[in-house]
Design an enzyme around this catalytic site. Structure first.
Site, PDB file in Angstrom:
ATOM      1  N   LYS A  97      58.863  -0.007 -69.352  1.00 28.38           N
ATOM      2  CA  LYS A  97      59.302  -0.637 -70.607  1.00 28.38           C
ATOM      3  C   LYS A  97      59.140  -2.162 -70.523  1.00 28.38           C
ATOM      4  CE  LYS A  97      60.578   3.664 -71.107  1.00 28.38           C
ATOM      5  NZ  LYS A  97      59.645   4.654 -71.573  1.00 28.38           N
ATOM      6  N   TYR A 136      69.702   8.126 -71.499  1.00 31.44           N
ATOM      7  CA  TYR A 136      68.311   8.560 -71.615  1.00 31.44           C
ATOM      8  C   TYR A 136      68.255  10.077 -71.436  1.00 31.44           C
ATOM      9  CZ  TYR A 136      63.454   9.315 -70.555  1.00 31.44           C
ATOM     10  OH  TYR A 136      62.177   9.808 -70.550  1.00 31.44           O
ATOM     11  N   ARG A 182      52.395   4.939 -47.557  1.00 28.36           N
ATOM     12  CA  ARG A 182      53.481   5.631 -48.281  1.00 28.36           C
ATOM     13  C   ARG A 182      54.819   4.974 -47.971  1.00 28.36           C
ATOM     14  NH1 ARG A 182      55.464   9.973 -46.291  1.00 28.36           N
ATOM     15  NH2 ARG A 182      53.526  10.952 -45.647  1.00 28.36           N
ATOM     16  N   ASP A 225      71.460   1.793 -65.276  1.00 29.97           N
ATOM     17  CA  ASP A 225      70.133   1.818 -65.896  1.00 29.97           C
ATOM     18  C   ASP A 225      70.107   0.656 -66.881  1.00 29.97           C
ATOM     19  OD1 ASP A 225      67.894   2.196 -67.458  1.00 29.97           O
ATOM     20  OD2 ASP A 225      68.115   4.371 -67.608  1.00 29.97           O
TER      21      ASP A 225
HETATM   22  C1  LIG Z   1      66.604   3.929 -70.572  1.00 29.87           C
HETATM   23  C2  LIG Z   1      65.546   4.699 -69.848  1.00 29.87           C
HETATM   24  N1  LIG Z   1      65.747   5.065 -68.581  1.00 29.87           N
HETATM   25  C3  LIG Z   1      64.826   5.762 -67.891  1.00 29.87           C
HETATM   26  C4  LIG Z   1      63.637   6.155 -68.471  1.00 29.87           C
HETATM   27  C5  LIG Z   1      62.638   6.938 -67.679  1.00 29.87           C
HETATM   28  O1  LIG Z   1      61.567   6.126 -67.324  1.00 29.87           O
HETATM   29  P1  LIG Z   1      60.065   6.635 -67.090  1.00 29.87           P
HETATM   30  O2  LIG Z   1      59.566   7.165 -68.385  1.00 29.87           O
HETATM   31  O3  LIG Z   1      59.375   5.410 -66.596  1.00 29.87           O
HETATM   32  O4  LIG Z   1      60.135   7.712 -66.047  1.00 29.87           O
HETATM   33  C6  LIG Z   1      63.380   5.806 -69.790  1.00 29.87           C
HETATM   34  C7  LIG Z   1      62.110   6.236 -70.441  1.00 29.87           C
HETATM   35  O5  LIG Z   1      62.015   6.298 -71.641  1.00 29.87           O
HETATM   36  C8  LIG Z   1      64.351   5.060 -70.501  1.00 29.87           C
HETATM   37  O6  LIG Z   1      64.159   4.704 -71.788  1.00 29.87           O
END
Ligand SMILES: Cc1ncc(COP(=O)(O)O)c(C=O)c1O
Length: 386
Positions: A205, A107, A55, A180
C-alpha cells in the site's frame, strides 16, 4: 550499515534519501540489486561476511529495512513476501494454546486466516471492539493472552484504537501488542513510540505506493524472544520478498511523505465535501470532527488523517454499486495506498460474516487533483440516482 547522521534529520529527509546510502564501490546513489542466492565461504571455513544464503538475509533488503526501522523508531525490520506473510508470521511466532485478541473491524483476509488456520493450529482468538478500552480490559487474560492485535485506522470503517492506552492494558496482562499500521503509514503514526511492540505494514500500500509490488513488513521495538522467533519463521518458512520487489519498494518509500501528504489533503477535502451531501448517508473519515474516533485520531496521528475514507450511499447496496459503476476517474479496484484513486464496494469482497454495511463504498484517495475526484464522484452519484 547506514552512516550515522551528524545531526538529526526529519523523517521526510530520511525517506527521500533512503538514509543517504551511497554504493562504496561505484558511488552510485541508487542501490544495486543483489541477485546472488549464495555467498562465498572463507578458506578457513568461516562466514565472516555474515551472509550464507539469501533466504536468511539478502543485501538488497538491508536498506529498505533500515529506512523503515528509522521511520518507525524501532530496533529492526524484516521484509516479507506480502502483508499477509508478515502478519501471519507474528501469529505463528506464538504457541498453540496461546490466547490472542483481535479487532472485530480489521482487514478481512487476516480475520479469515485467524478464524480458520490460526484456530485450527491451536491459537485461541477472541474478536472484540478494540476501540473500547473497557472491552479490552474485560477480554484480556493475564498470563494467557500473548498478543493483542490492533489495526488503526481499521478497514474499512476506519475505527480508531488508542495505541498507547491499549498497550498499557495489554502489557499489564503480560501480552505483547502488534499494530497493523498500513493505512496510517509511518508518516502519520509511529506505534512503537506509543508503546506497541511490533508494527506491521502491507507495504503493498503506502510504503510502495504505486500498485506494482506485493510486500509486507514487521518492525520491532526491541530485540527479544518474540522477534527472534519471527526472524526464524521468515528464514525457515521462506516467505521472503524477491530482490527486484525489495528494490522497487525502497524506490517507492523515497516519495512516501509527499504521497501521503497529498492523499491526506485529498481525502480531507473529499470527506468534507460529501459530509452533508443529499446522496450520502454517512462519511466515515477520522479527519471529520463528527467521526467517533476523531479525538483519539488527533492524539496519535500527526500530519493528517490518512488517505482512506468510506461513504455510505443513500439507496442501499444497489445505489452504491451503481455509483461505482459510473465513475470515470476513480478506478473500480481493490487495494489502497497507491498514487491512483480506487473505489470498491467492500461488502461484495468480504462476503458473509463481515461487519461492513452493504451501502458502503471504500475510497482510497491517490494524488490526483482532489477537485477532479470530487467532480467525478458527484457525476457518478447523479447518474446512479437518474
Ligand atoms: C490493512 C491491511 N493489512 C494487511 C493487508 C494484507 O496485505 P497484502 O495484500 O500485502 O498481503 C492489507 C491488504 O489489503 C490491508 O489493507
Amino acid at each position: 550499515m547506514p552512516p550515522d547522521h551528524p545531526h538529526r534529520i526529519k523523517p521526510a529527509s530520511i525517506a527521500a534519501q533512503a538514509l543517504g546510502w551511497v554504493d562504496e564501490q561505484t558511488k552510485a546513489i541508487a542501490p544495486p540489486i543483489h541477485t546472488s542466492t549464495t555467498y562465498l565461504r572463507d578458506a578457513d571455513n568461516q562466514y565472516r561476511s555474515g551472509r550464507i544464503y539469501a533466504r536468511d538475509n539478502n543485501p538488497t533488503f538491508d536498506q529498505a529495512e533500515a529506512v523503515l526501522t528509522a521511520l518507525e523508531g524501532g530496533h529492526a525490520s524484516l521484509l516479507f513476501a506480502s502483508g499477509m506473510a508478515a502478519a501471519t508470521a507474528a501469529f505463528q511466532a506464538l504457541a498453540p494454546g496461546d490466547h490472542v485478541l483481535a479487532p472485530n473491524v480489521m482487514y478481512w483476509s487476516l480475520r479469515n486466516w485467524l478464524r480458520g488456520f490460526a484456530t485450527q493450529w491451536g491459537l485461541r482468538v477472541d474478536f472484540i471492539d478494540m476501540a473500547n478500552p473497557d472491552e479490552v480490559r474485560r477480554a484480556v487474560r493475564p498470563g494467557v493472552s500473548k498478543l493483542v492485535w490492533i489495526e488503526t485506522p481499521a478497514n474499512p470503517l476506519w475505527t480508531i484504537t488508542d495505541i498507547a492506552l491499549t498497550s498499557e492494558i495489554a502489557h499489564a496482562a503480560g501480552a505483547a501488542v502488534a499494530v497493523d499500521s498500513t493505512t496510517a503509514s509511518p508518516v502519520l503514526t509511529q506505534p512503537l513510540t506509543l508503546g506497541a511492540d511490533i508494527v506491521m505494514h502491507s507495504a503493498t500500500k503506502y510504503l510502495n505506493g504505486h500498485s506494482d509490488v506485493i510486500a509486507g513488513t514487521l518492525t520491532t521495538r526491541e530485540d527479544g524472544a518474540l522477534w527472534q522467533r519471527i526472524r526464524a519463521i521468515r528464514a525457515q518458512s521462506g516467505g521472503i520478498l524477491g530482490t527486484f520487489e525489495a528494490w522497487l519498494l525502497l524506490r517507492g518509500m523515497r516519495t512516501l511523505f509527499p504521497r501521503v501528504a497529498a492523499a491526506c489533503a485529498g481525502a480531507q477535502r473529499i470527506a468534507e465535501h460529501f459530509e452533508r451531501h443529499p446522496a450520502i448517508a454517512d462519511v466515515l473519515y477520522p479527519g471529520l470532527e463528527a467521526f467517533a474516533g476523531h479525538a483519539a485520531a488527533r492524539r496519535q496521528m500527526s500530519g493528517g488523517f490518512g488517505g482512506m475514507l468510506s461513504i455510505r450511499v443513500r439507496g442501499g447496496e444497489a445505489a452504491a454499486i451503481a455509483t461505482a459503476a459510473n465513475v470515470e476517474l476513480w478506478k473500480r479496484a481493490t487495494s489502497l495506498g497507491g498514487v491512483e484513486s480506487l473505489m470498491e464496494h467492500r461488502a461484495s469482497v468480504e462476503g458473509a460474516g463481515s461487519p461492513v454495511p452493504s451501502d458502503l463504498l471504500r475510497l482510497s484517495v491517490g494524488i490526483e487533483d482532489a477537485g477532479d475526484l470530487v467532480d467525478d464522484l458527484e457525476q457518478a452519484l447523479a447518474q446512479a440516482r437518474a
